[in-house]
Design an enzyme around this catalytic site. Structure first.
Site, PDB file in Angstrom:
ATOM      1  N   ARG A  58       0.737  -1.249   0.008  1.00  0.00           N
ATOM      2  CA  ARG A  58      -0.049   0.043  -0.013  1.00  0.00           C
ATOM      3  C   ARG A  58       0.827   1.242  -0.024  1.00  0.00           C
ATOM      4  O   ARG A  58       0.490   2.082  -0.647  1.00  0.00           O
ATOM      5  CB  ARG A  58      -0.887   0.041   1.283  1.00  0.00           C
ATOM      6  CG  ARG A  58      -2.070  -0.934   1.180  1.00  0.00           C
ATOM      7  CD  ARG A  58      -2.345  -1.442   2.721  1.00  0.00           C
ATOM      8  NE  ARG A  58      -3.022  -2.741   2.764  1.00  0.00           N
ATOM      9  CZ  ARG A  58      -2.273  -3.961   2.493  1.00  0.00           C
ATOM     10  NH1 ARG A  58      -1.028  -3.956   2.364  1.00  0.00           N
ATOM     11  NH2 ARG A  58      -2.924  -5.274   2.373  1.00  0.00           N
ATOM     12  N   THR A  59       1.855   1.512   1.046  1.00  0.00           N
ATOM     13  CA  THR A  59       2.419   2.506   1.035  1.00  0.00           C
ATOM     14  C   THR A  59       3.277   2.946  -0.020  1.00  0.00           C
ATOM     15  O   THR A  59       3.380   4.060  -0.559  1.00  0.00           O
ATOM     16  CB  THR A  59       3.366   2.541   2.532  1.00  0.00           C
ATOM     17  OG1 THR A  59       2.453   1.947   3.638  1.00  0.00           O
ATOM     18  CG2 THR A  59       3.891   3.990   2.891  1.00  0.00           C
ATOM     19  N   LYS A  86      25.059  -5.695  -2.622  1.00  0.00           N
ATOM     20  CA  LYS A  86      26.434  -5.916  -3.039  1.00  0.00           C
ATOM     21  C   LYS A  86      27.358  -5.286  -1.868  1.00  0.00           C
ATOM     22  O   LYS A  86      28.586  -5.141  -2.059  1.00  0.00           O
ATOM     23  CB  LYS A  86      27.055  -5.087  -4.342  1.00  0.00           C
ATOM     24  CG  LYS A  86      26.321  -5.518  -5.663  1.00  0.00           C
ATOM     25  CD  LYS A  86      26.744  -4.931  -6.833  1.00  0.00           C
ATOM     26  CE  LYS A  86      25.786  -4.712  -7.855  1.00  0.00           C
ATOM     27  NZ  LYS A  86      26.166  -3.774  -8.884  1.00  0.00           N
ATOM     28  N   ARG A 108      11.177   3.732   4.178  1.00  0.00           N
ATOM     29  CA  ARG A 108      10.985   2.529   4.902  1.00  0.00           C
ATOM     30  C   ARG A 108      12.080   1.687   5.385  1.00  0.00           C
ATOM     31  O   ARG A 108      13.126   1.300   4.489  1.00  0.00           O
ATOM     32  CB  ARG A 108       9.678   1.669   4.316  1.00  0.00           C
ATOM     33  CG  ARG A 108       9.283   0.541   5.572  1.00  0.00           C
ATOM     34  CD  ARG A 108       8.210  -0.345   4.958  1.00  0.00           C
ATOM     35  NE  ARG A 108       6.949   0.478   5.279  1.00  0.00           N
ATOM     36  CZ  ARG A 108       5.686   0.021   5.185  1.00  0.00           C
ATOM     37  NH1 ARG A 108       5.747  -1.310   4.687  1.00  0.00           N
ATOM     38  NH2 ARG A 108       4.659   0.704   5.087  1.00  0.00           N
ATOM     39  N   HIS A 136       4.676   5.354  11.811  1.00  0.00           N
ATOM     40  CA  HIS A 136       4.220   5.404  10.583  1.00  0.00           C
ATOM     41  C   HIS A 136       3.202   6.362  10.247  1.00  0.00           C
ATOM     42  O   HIS A 136       1.960   6.271  10.136  1.00  0.00           O
ATOM     43  CB  HIS A 136       3.433   4.100  10.203  1.00  0.00           C
ATOM     44  CG  HIS A 136       3.204   3.561   8.955  1.00  0.00           C
ATOM     45  ND1 HIS A 136       3.315   4.565   7.885  1.00  0.00           N
ATOM     46  CD2 HIS A 136       2.778   2.400   8.355  1.00  0.00           C
ATOM     47  CE1 HIS A 136       2.956   3.798   6.829  1.00  0.00           C
ATOM     48  NE2 HIS A 136       2.791   2.491   6.872  1.00  0.00           N
TER      49      HIS A 136
HETATM   50  N1   CP Z   1      -0.356  -0.385   6.066  1.00  0.00           N
HETATM   51  C1   CP Z   1       0.582  -0.461   5.256  1.00  0.00           C
HETATM   52  O1   CP Z   1       1.788   0.033   5.604  1.00  0.00           O
HETATM   53  O2   CP Z   1       0.649  -1.435   4.466  1.00  0.00           O
HETATM   54  P1   CP Z   1       2.217  -1.870   3.463  1.00  0.00           P
HETATM   55  O3   CP Z   1       2.968  -2.617   4.309  1.00  0.00           O
HETATM   56  O4   CP Z   1       1.353  -2.866   2.410  1.00  0.00           O
HETATM   57  O5   CP Z   1       2.734  -0.551   2.789  1.00  0.00           O
END
Ligand code: CP
Length: 312
Positions: A58-59, A86, A108, A136
């Site tokens: 999603r993110t 590497k 992330r 988040h």
């Molecule tokens: N909710 C969320 O962060 O989903 P993803 O890990 O799919 O990005």
């Protein structure tokens, strides 16, 4: 209007006014998503890159799509096929990206604080797309947007956050964000998944699902973060489900019009029953759509060069 900060690393340090600015800016962005031609020239000439050291559906995808809808040049660095494999260090990877001319990086990482380290060491703007069990922020913003869209306000709502509080960056960012609007926040889960001293964040902690959801307006169900858990934190998924899984039956103590949120991905039959997940009461898919609008709003506010209006 522009966010008067270089980076978005979490909601803990975001003011209520900044939070409202992002939520309000997402409203016209959602209109753009609803159009036949989903493209505005607002960020033409700007470049952004997504760098995810942890998996995401999603993110990452919604950030990429948000950038494209706003006409930014959008690139995804696939970490699993990059020179990270590497042995290239994080610092060298970021410098390499920076000198290509990107304006903004969405990052992330499994280790808490990594986006903060990157932000201190690059001229690029940095958005935290999830750092370990820390924050988040864009997930919490899209959760807040979804709640506000349905309830008309965030002010003073009763919100229960259910499940793996200990490992959840979504829980932390929601607590920081919703606290700014005077919400009554309850957290509930097994004792082994409850952070010691969680009450210091201004929430009430419960071990009984029934007690925690009594009279609440919103239930935000967390995914069991198996990738961050040591073994043995609860006896089995079956037993977890017996005590904490939300279903139409276990919702009985909440308000009749309670909103059910889950950040996804969902573990059906563990945190949420399929019947509830697929019902109209669950807002899981609307959350995903709103995630695109929130990320468009952030990209606009952070890279829009102080323009007051979206360019249509
Ligand atoms: N909710 C969320 O962060 O989903 P993803 O890990 O799919 O990005």
């Amino acid at each position: 209007m522009k966010l008067d900060r270089k980076d978005l690393l979490g909601l803990r340090d975001l003011s209520r006014e900044e939070t409202e600015l992002i939520l309000n800016t997402a409203i016209p962005m959602k209109d753009v998503i609803g159009r036949d031609i989903k493209k505005v020239p607002t960020l033409r000439g700007k470049a952004m890159v997504t760098v995810f050291y942890e998996n995401s559906t999603r993110t990452r995808t919604s950030f990429e799509l948000a950038g494209k809808y706003l006409s930014a040049d959008t690139v995804n660095l696939s970490v699993s096929t990059s020179s990270v494999q590497k042995g290239e260090s994080l610092r060298d990877t970021i410098k390499t990206i920076e000198v290509m001319g990107f304006d903004l990086i969405v990052m992330r990482h499994a280790m808490s604080g990594t986006p903060h380290y990157v932000a201190r060491n690059t001229r690029m703007r940095v958005i935290n797309a999830g750092d370990g069990a820390n924050e988040h922020p864009t997930q919490a913003l899209l959760d807040m947007y979804t709640i506000k869209e349905k309830k008309g306000t965030l002010e003073g709502l009763k919100v229960a956050i259910v499940g793996d509080i200990l490992h959840s960056r979504v829980a932390r960012s929601n607590i920081y964000g919703l606290s700014k609007f005077g919400c009554d926040i309850r957290v509930v889960g097994p004792a082994t998944l409850m952070p010691p001293g969680v009450e210091k964040l201004g929430v009430k902690s419960y071990y009984s699902l029934d007690e925690a959801i009594d009279g609440v307006d919103v239930i935000n169900i967390l995914r069991i973060q198996r990738e961050r858990q040591a073994s043995g934190l609860f006896p089995s998924l079956d037993e977890y489900a017996q005590l904490y899984m939300l279903s139409p039956q276990t919702l009985a103590r909440a308000k009749d019009d309670v909103l059910v949120l889950h950040p996804g991905p969902i573990n059906r039959g563990v945190e949420i029953s399929s019947e509830l997940a697929d019902s109209t009461q669950a807002l899981i898919n609307e959350q995903v759509t709103n995630g695109v609008a929130i990320r468009m709003a952030l990209l606009f506010l952070m890279m829009g060069g102080g323009r007051d209006e979206i360019t249509y």
